[in-house]
Design an enzyme around this catalytic site. Structure first.
Site, PDB file in Angstrom:
ATOM      1  N   GLY A  63       0.776  -1.238   0.000  1.00  0.00           N
ATOM      2  CA  GLY A  63       0.000   0.000   0.000  1.00  0.00           C
ATOM      3  C   GLY A  63       0.802   1.280   0.000  1.00  0.00           C
ATOM      4  CE1 TYR A  86       4.002  -4.789 -13.218  1.00  0.00           C
ATOM      5  CE2 TYR A  86       3.908  -3.827 -15.412  1.00  0.00           C
ATOM      6  CZ  TYR A  86       3.521  -3.824 -14.088  1.00  0.00           C
ATOM      7  OH  TYR A  86       2.638  -2.875 -13.645  1.00  0.00           O
TER       8      TYR A  86
HETATM    9  N1  NAI Z   1       1.878   2.761 -11.319  1.00  0.00           N
HETATM   10  C1  NAI Z   1       1.408   2.450 -12.539  1.00  0.00           C
HETATM   11  O1  NAI Z   1       1.596   3.196 -13.517  1.00  0.00           O
HETATM   12  C2  NAI Z   1       0.608   1.195 -12.736  1.00  0.00           C
HETATM   13  C3  NAI Z   1       0.473   0.258 -11.733  1.00  0.00           C
HETATM   14  N2  NAI Z   1      -0.249  -0.897 -11.968  1.00  0.00           N
HETATM   15  C4  NAI Z   1      -0.366  -1.924 -10.945  1.00  0.00           C
HETATM   16  O2  NAI Z   1      -0.833  -1.350  -9.727  1.00  0.00           O
HETATM   17  C5  NAI Z   1      -0.239  -2.007  -8.627  1.00  0.00           C
HETATM   18  C6  NAI Z   1       0.443  -1.017  -7.718  1.00  0.00           C
HETATM   19  O3  NAI Z   1       1.425  -0.322  -8.434  1.00  0.00           O
HETATM   20  P1  NAI Z   1       2.260   0.868  -7.761  1.00  0.00           P
HETATM   21  O4  NAI Z   1       1.562   1.377  -6.557  1.00  0.00           O
HETATM   22  O5  NAI Z   1       2.582   1.799  -8.867  1.00  0.00           O
HETATM   23  O6  NAI Z   1       3.591   0.068  -7.367  1.00  0.00           O
HETATM   24  P2  NAI Z   1       4.842   0.615  -6.545  1.00  0.00           P
HETATM   25  O7  NAI Z   1       6.041  -0.055  -7.111  1.00  0.00           O
HETATM   26  O8  NAI Z   1       4.817   2.100  -6.460  1.00  0.00           O
HETATM   27  O9  NAI Z   1       4.569   0.026  -5.078  1.00  0.00           O
HETATM   28  C7  NAI Z   1       4.590  -1.365  -4.793  1.00  0.00           C
HETATM   29  C8  NAI Z   1       4.636  -1.530  -3.266  1.00  0.00           C
HETATM   30  O10 NAI Z   1       4.708  -2.954  -2.984  1.00  0.00           O
HETATM   31  C9  NAI Z   1       5.531  -3.127  -1.859  1.00  0.00           C
HETATM   32  N3  NAI Z   1       6.032  -4.513  -1.831  1.00  0.00           N
HETATM   33  C10 NAI Z   1       7.039  -5.049  -2.540  1.00  0.00           C
HETATM   34  N4  NAI Z   1       7.226  -6.333  -2.163  1.00  0.00           N
HETATM   35  C11 NAI Z   1       6.297  -6.602  -1.208  1.00  0.00           C
HETATM   36  C12 NAI Z   1       5.995  -7.741  -0.412  1.00  0.00           C
HETATM   37  N5  NAI Z   1       6.690  -8.871  -0.515  1.00  0.00           N
HETATM   38  N6  NAI Z   1       4.981  -7.661   0.492  1.00  0.00           N
HETATM   39  C13 NAI Z   1       4.273  -6.510   0.616  1.00  0.00           C
HETATM   40  N7  NAI Z   1       4.519  -5.395  -0.095  1.00  0.00           N
HETATM   41  C14 NAI Z   1       5.529  -5.444  -0.994  1.00  0.00           C
HETATM   42  C15 NAI Z   1       6.640  -2.088  -2.038  1.00  0.00           C
HETATM   43  O11 NAI Z   1       7.250  -1.811  -0.788  1.00  0.00           O
HETATM   44  C16 NAI Z   1       5.857  -0.887  -2.617  1.00  0.00           C
HETATM   45  O12 NAI Z   1       5.450   0.010  -1.607  1.00  0.00           O
HETATM   46  C17 NAI Z   1       0.709  -3.049  -9.204  1.00  0.00           C
HETATM   47  O13 NAI Z   1       0.064  -4.297  -9.221  1.00  0.00           O
HETATM   48  C18 NAI Z   1       0.972  -2.559 -10.613  1.00  0.00           C
HETATM   49  O14 NAI Z   1       1.285  -3.609 -11.470  1.00  0.00           O
HETATM   50  C19 NAI Z   1      -0.846  -1.147 -13.177  1.00  0.00           C
HETATM   51  C20 NAI Z   1      -0.725  -0.245 -14.201  1.00  0.00           C
HETATM   52  C21 NAI Z   1      -0.034   1.011 -14.045  1.00  0.00           C
HETATM   53  C1  AKB Z   2       2.288   0.819 -16.908  1.00  0.00           C
HETATM   54  C2  AKB Z   2       2.801   0.057 -15.749  1.00  0.00           C
HETATM   55  O1  AKB Z   2       2.323  -1.007 -15.478  1.00  0.00           O
HETATM   56  C3  AKB Z   2       3.894   0.628 -14.923  1.00  0.00           C
HETATM   57  N1  AKB Z   2       3.777   2.026 -14.734  1.00  0.00           N
HETATM   58  C4  AKB Z   2       5.248   0.332 -15.545  1.00  0.00           C
HETATM   59  O2  AKB Z   2       5.682   1.169 -16.351  1.00  0.00           O
HETATM   60  O3  AKB Z   2       5.822  -0.727 -15.263  1.00  0.00           O
END
Ligand code: NAI
Ligand code: AKB
Length: 361
Positions: free
Chosen positions: A64, A194
């Site tokens: 989160g 990924y």
């Molecule tokens: N940010 C983006 O542009 C996009 C994100 N997503 C998806 O949304 C979701 C969230 O993405 P973000 O918030 O951007 O990712 P992020 O990389 O900013 O954050 C991921 C979080 O997961 C935590 N984490 C890592 N290993 C862990 C573990 N073993 N146990 C618990 N927590 C753990 C990290 O400490 C980090 O706070 C992902 O599933 C991603 O694939 C999908 C499309 C676009």
């Molecule tokens: C589009 C996504 O899933 C993410 N921001 C990434 O670039 O890996």
């Protein structure tokens, strides 16, 4: 049942949660869902327990502290109440996040710990993941975090009758997918770990829905742009970093080619669509060069250099250029609020005022 109640008492006291409907629904859960996909006979068929809509759901956001989780918690707490939304991660939260509502340590790879935490939650919003470029650098970690944990979360959600949302991504498509535009249903052969893990998640979620009745939902997001968290190692993250660097130093080095078109979305639009089912969703698309030109209208001194990173570039070249979200728009009226001009104004306001605050302190 007894052990579940004991665990939930511990959780309740750890989180300082009022009993609300937790124990009541836990009893329903423990009576109604006495199976586990880790235990069931192969020919069994189940449906999840359903809940009264008037009850406030409890939400656990795993991973989160990333780009999506903190904003999502804020939004859901307004809707369901502060104590019904629990943020968890393996990192230390910043003070304002810690003070804003319940936060617990939870490693998504620890199945038993996950069970302990989720037994009195109705929805499990699964937000964990590493992002594309980071994952390519460590495939084994990527497999653990994005595939093993997915199995953990699916099993816990099914066993305890939780509703499960998993965010997917444009990264679930690959070079053989049509890229301009990319529809909801088409060939998906991603070449990143990924993307492979996300296709796996989409298919496993749908399989568990058909096989066990799990209420699984999944939206495929474009690159998300937000101001209140740092980029987490994604291919689209240049479009976040450029705002920070533009405001702080006026210089930015872009790791994608200037003409790389990718679909993007501002975080507020991303959080608004969470109640829907599996669809492509999008808002806008631009190239680094177009973004640079638009930001320069506000910050004329901005200097951008292009030093292409071959890993990120190869990923971006295999992703959709235009994300076809016409089904979401026609089926349930999805409409974005932020186009490129609104995005730039909002990001510069946020990053500019954060930077001024940091400088003043
Ligand atoms: N940010 C983006 O542009 C996009 C994100 N997503 C998806 O949304 C979701 C969230 O993405 P973000 O918030 O951007 O990712 P992020 O990389 O900013 O954050 C991921 C979080 O997961 C935590 N984490 C890592 N290993 C862990 C573990 N073993 N146990 C618990 N927590 C753990 C990290 O400490 C980090 O706070 C992902 O599933 C991603 O694939 C999908 C499309 C676009
Ligand atoms: C589009 C996504 O899933 C993410 N921001 C990434 O670039 O890996």
């Amino acid at each position: 049942k007894l052990s579940i109640q004991i665990i939930s008492k511990q959780v309740k006291s750890i989180l300082g949660l009022a009993p609300v409907c937790g124990f009541q629904s836990l009893a329903v859960l423990s009576r109604g869902v006495s199976f586990s996909p880790r235990q069931v006979a192969s020919d069994a068929s189940f449906h999840s327990v359903s809940f009264s809509e008037s009850d406030h759901p409890r939400v656990l956001i795993t991973g989160g502290l990333g780009q999506l989780g903190v904003g999502l918690a804020k939004l859901l707490r307004k809707q369901f109440g502060k104590y019904n939304v629990i943020l968890s991660d393996i990192r230390k939260p910043r003070a304002h996040v810690y003070q804003s509502g319940p936060f617990i340590f939870s490693d998504i790879l620890d199945y038993k710990n996950l069970c302990e935490i989720v037994v009195n939650n109705r929805i499990l919003f699964s937000n964990f993941a590493l992002l594309s470029a980071v994952e390519e650098a460590n495939v084994s970690l990527a497999r653990d975090v994005n595939i093993t944990e997915m199995h953990n979360v699916l099993d816990v959600a099914t066993e305890h009758g939780l509703r499960l949302f998993i965010p997917s991504t444009i990264g679930a498509f690959g070079p053989m997918s049509p890229r301009n535009p990319t529809p909801d249903l088409c060939i998906q052969r991603p070449r990143t770990i990924y993307g492979v893990s996300k296709v796996h998640a989409e298919l496993m979620g749908e399989y568990y829905h058909h096989r066990y009745g799990l209420d699984f939902r999944c939206l495929r997001y474009p690159g998300i742009i937000s101001a209140d968290s740092q980029p987490g190692g994604g291919t689209t993250d240049y479009a976040v970093q450029i705002f920070h660097d533009a405001v702080k130093t006026g210089n930015f080095v872009c790791n994608l080619r200037p003409d790389t078109r990718l679909p993007m979305m501002f975080i507020d639009d991303c959080l608004r669509v969470l109640s829907m089912r599996t669809y492509n969703i999008s808002a806008m698309g631009f190239t680094p060069e177009e973004l640079e030109q638009e930001i320069r209208r506000h910050l004329p001194d901005l200097q951008v250099a292009y030093e292409t990173d071959p890993v990120r570039q190869a990923i971006a070249d295999s992703w959709p250029m235009v994300f076809d979200d016409s089904n979401a728009r026609s089926d349930w009226g999805w409409k974005h609020n932020y186009g490129l001009p609104e995005l730039i104004q909002t990001m510069l306001n946020f990053t500019g005022s954060n930077f001024r605050m940091l400088r003043a302190n």
